[in-house]
Structures are given as C-alpha cells and as structure tokens.
Design an enzyme around this catalytic site. Structure first.
Site, PDB file in Angstrom:
ATOM      1  CD  GLN A  98      -3.092  -4.336   6.865  1.00 39.35           C
ATOM      2  OE1 GLN A  98      -3.048  -3.354   6.139  1.00 39.35           O
ATOM      3  NE2 GLN A  98      -3.730  -5.445   6.506  1.00 39.35           N
ATOM      4  CG  ASP A 121      -8.792   0.456   5.413  1.00 35.93           C
ATOM      5  OD1 ASP A 121      -8.580   0.218   4.208  1.00 35.93           O
ATOM      6  OD2 ASP A 121      -8.014   0.122   6.326  1.00 35.93           O
ATOM      7  CE  LYS A 167      -3.728  -2.445   2.377  1.00 37.51           C
ATOM      8  NZ  LYS A 167      -4.369  -2.751   3.660  1.00 37.51           N
TER       9      LYS A 167
END
Ligand code: NAP
Length: 298
Positions: free
Chosen positions: A97, A120, A53
């Site tokens: 994460q 996200d 990412k």
C-alpha cells in the site's frame, strides 16, 4: 441532468461476479488464489483502503494475508517479507500500500516485487509491458477499470480525442498508453499542472478523464457538449450536518457538467468501485498464469 450515468458500482459487481466464478473454477482444481497485502505505518486512509481490498478479496473466495509493519520498519525487514512472499507458491498477488514512509524508496520497493505477483501493476516491467501493449502486462487497477467501463459501456474510442488531466504513474500515464494502443486507437492528449490553460484542451475532448484531486476543477464551460466524462478524483471534505460529517467528491462539478455531457461517472460510485474489482481481476489472472506455469522473469 441530461447525461447518462455510468454506474461503476453495477459494473464492478459484474466484474467481481466473473472473478468469483474464475476463483471457483481454480478451487475445483485445488488452487485458491491468494493476495498478500503489506501496510506500513498507521495512516487511517491507507488502513481503510487495505481493509476494503482484503474484504473484497475474501468475498470473491480468495485467501488474503495481511501484514502490518511499523512506521520505522527497516528496509531489510521489509525486503525479507517481500522475498518470502515472492517465493511462496500460495501467494499469487502482493500489494504494497502506497504511500510509504519517507525512509523507504517506493521505486526500489516496487522493484523488489516479483513482476508476476505485482497485482498493482507498478513494477517497471509491468509498466513497460503496458507501454508497449504487451498482453502479459499486469495493468494498474484504476486505468484498467476505466478501460473496462469504456468497453462495457460500448464507448467508441477509435480516432476519438481523449484528454487526460493529470500525469501520475498510477492513473494517467498508463491510461494514456492503453488508449493509444492498437485496438482502442484513440488520439490522446495529456495535460497537467504546468499546462497554462487546460480548458483549451478539455473543450476539445470527446472523452475527458480527470485525475487530479481538486474538487471543482472542471466546470461546465470546460466540457464539450456530448463528451463522455470520467471523474477519477477522490477528495474527502468536511460536511457538517451530513450523516457522516464528511463527503467524498470528485474533480468535476457534477451537477453542471452532467447538463452538457453525454455520459458521466459519479463520485462516489464511478471509477472507485472498478479499481477494487480490477485488483481482484489482476489477482485471479496472476493465479491462473501461475497454474499454467507461464514463464515469468524472477
Ligand atoms: N477512484 C479511484 O479508484 C482512484 C484511484 C487512484 C487515485 N484516485 C484519485 O485521483 C486523484 C489523482 O490521483 P493520482 O494518484 O493520479 O494523484 P497525483 O499523483 O497527485 O497526480 C495528480 C496529477 O494532477 C496534476 N495537477 C495538479 N494540479 C493540477 C491542475 N490545477 N491542473 C492540472 N493538473 C494538475 C499533478 O501535476 P504534477 O505532476 O505537476 O504534480 C499530477 O500530475 C486523487 O484525488 C486520488 O485520490 C482515485
């Protein structure tokens, strides 16, 4: 193979190019979109995901800031970091994460993020906005990527029956909301572990999305001829003799199902690349909104 291959790598390249152009326009005005990543512990798979990412973010011309915290980091220390990033005007997106170590409640952690920086799309405000088809929602990257593949491949959804296998918060539920919203107008059925025989439903699908993580779950007999199949599953398994010693496979028996489907995503190279591309899309969108000074809660 009769099915058309849905090339997620090529579509992702196009999305990333569009993102890079938007980043360049922002840079002309003096803003560099910034993504902060928080990795807790040293899970090898999470480390690989975060690294890819960060790399993609930098390739698109964005600034990335990576924070790696110890496995036993206290809640207070993590919240302190999140609060600082929430307040930092140079950070437009924050990504924590998952999964988190057991002592941290992931729902509480996601709640701590400023919704406008939650790239996200897992904060309850963003999830709720996606549910009610509010355009201010930041949509989670994987379902967002599947919607983008549907749009770019010009796959009709209005009145079509979409069957989604799996009921997760990060893929299946938001995807169901997006597909049944006005616009896509699909009829959606969601099946899961406790559905006695999922094949009764999968055989009725015009569009079949499988997000479980069980290789070989979907076989040829379970797919209606002419269906479009999106395989979200990602499982890494040993492959002695192969170059890497392992292979990455989806949930669908690709060779067999490709004989009957009209179109299908491969694994790897289907939904996966779109997920990273849509994370970048979400980050540049967050930066554009911040620059426009859109009012966002907290
Ligand atoms: N390509 C990408 O970018 C991407 C992104 C995210 C995830 N993934 C992959 O997609 C897969 C799913 O991810 P996720 O995060 O949604 O996983 P998850 O949270 O583990 O959800 C899997 C879902 O499948 C259901 N399930 C388990 N066994 C089943 C069965 N035999 N029949 C029907 N449903 C069954 C589970 O039911 P319960 O709710 O009862 O447990 C659960 O709802 C994983 O392989 C993951 O690695 C890929």
């Amino acid at each position: 193979m009769a099915a058309r291959l849905i090339d997620g790598t090529a579509h992702a390249r196009a999305v990333r190019q569009e993102v890079a152009e938007r980043v360049a326009r922002l840079a002309e005005g003096g803003t560099r979109p910034g993504l902060a990543t928080i990795l807790i512990g040293d899970d090898p798979a999470s480390r690989v995901y975060v690294a890819s990412k960060v790399r993609a973010c930098e390739q698109a011309g964005m600034v990335s800031r990576s924070f790696t915290l110890a496995d036993d980091v206290s809640r207070e220390e993590l919240y302190g970091l999140i609060d600082g990033l929430n307040a930092d005007p140079d950070v437009h997106g924050i990504l924590v994460q998952l999964p988190l170590p057991r002592h941290l409640d992931y729902k509480a952690v996601l709640n701590r993020l400023r919704p406008s920086k939650d790239v996200d799309g897992f904060h309850p405000l963003n999830a709720g906005r996606a549910f009610v088809a509010d355009p201010r929602a930041i949509v989670p990257a994987t379902p967002g990527g599947i919607m983008e593949l549907i749009r770019r491949e010009e796959i009709p959804t209005r009145g079509r029956h979409v069957v989604i296998v799996g009921r997760s918060l990060i893929v299946s539920k938001p995807l169901a909301s997006l597909l049944m919203a006005p616009g896509p107008d699909a009829s959606v059925t969601l099946v899961h572990r406790h559905t006695p025989d999922i094949s009764i439903f999968t055989r009725l699908a015009d569009i079949l999305v499988v997000a479980v993580g069980k290789p070989g779950l979907i076989t040829r007999e379970m797919v209606k001829p002419g269906a479009v199949v999106f395989d979200v599953g990602v499982t890494r398994r040993d492959a002695p003799g192969s170059e890497k010693g392992y292979e990455v496979v989806g949930d669908v028996d690709f060779e067999e199902v490709a004989e009957v489907a009209a179109a299908i995503t491969p694994v790897p190279g289907g939904v996966g690349p779109m997920t990273i591309a849509m994370l970048l899309h979400n980050t540049v969108t967050a930066a554009e909104r911040a620059l426009r000074g859109e009012r966002q809660p907290r």
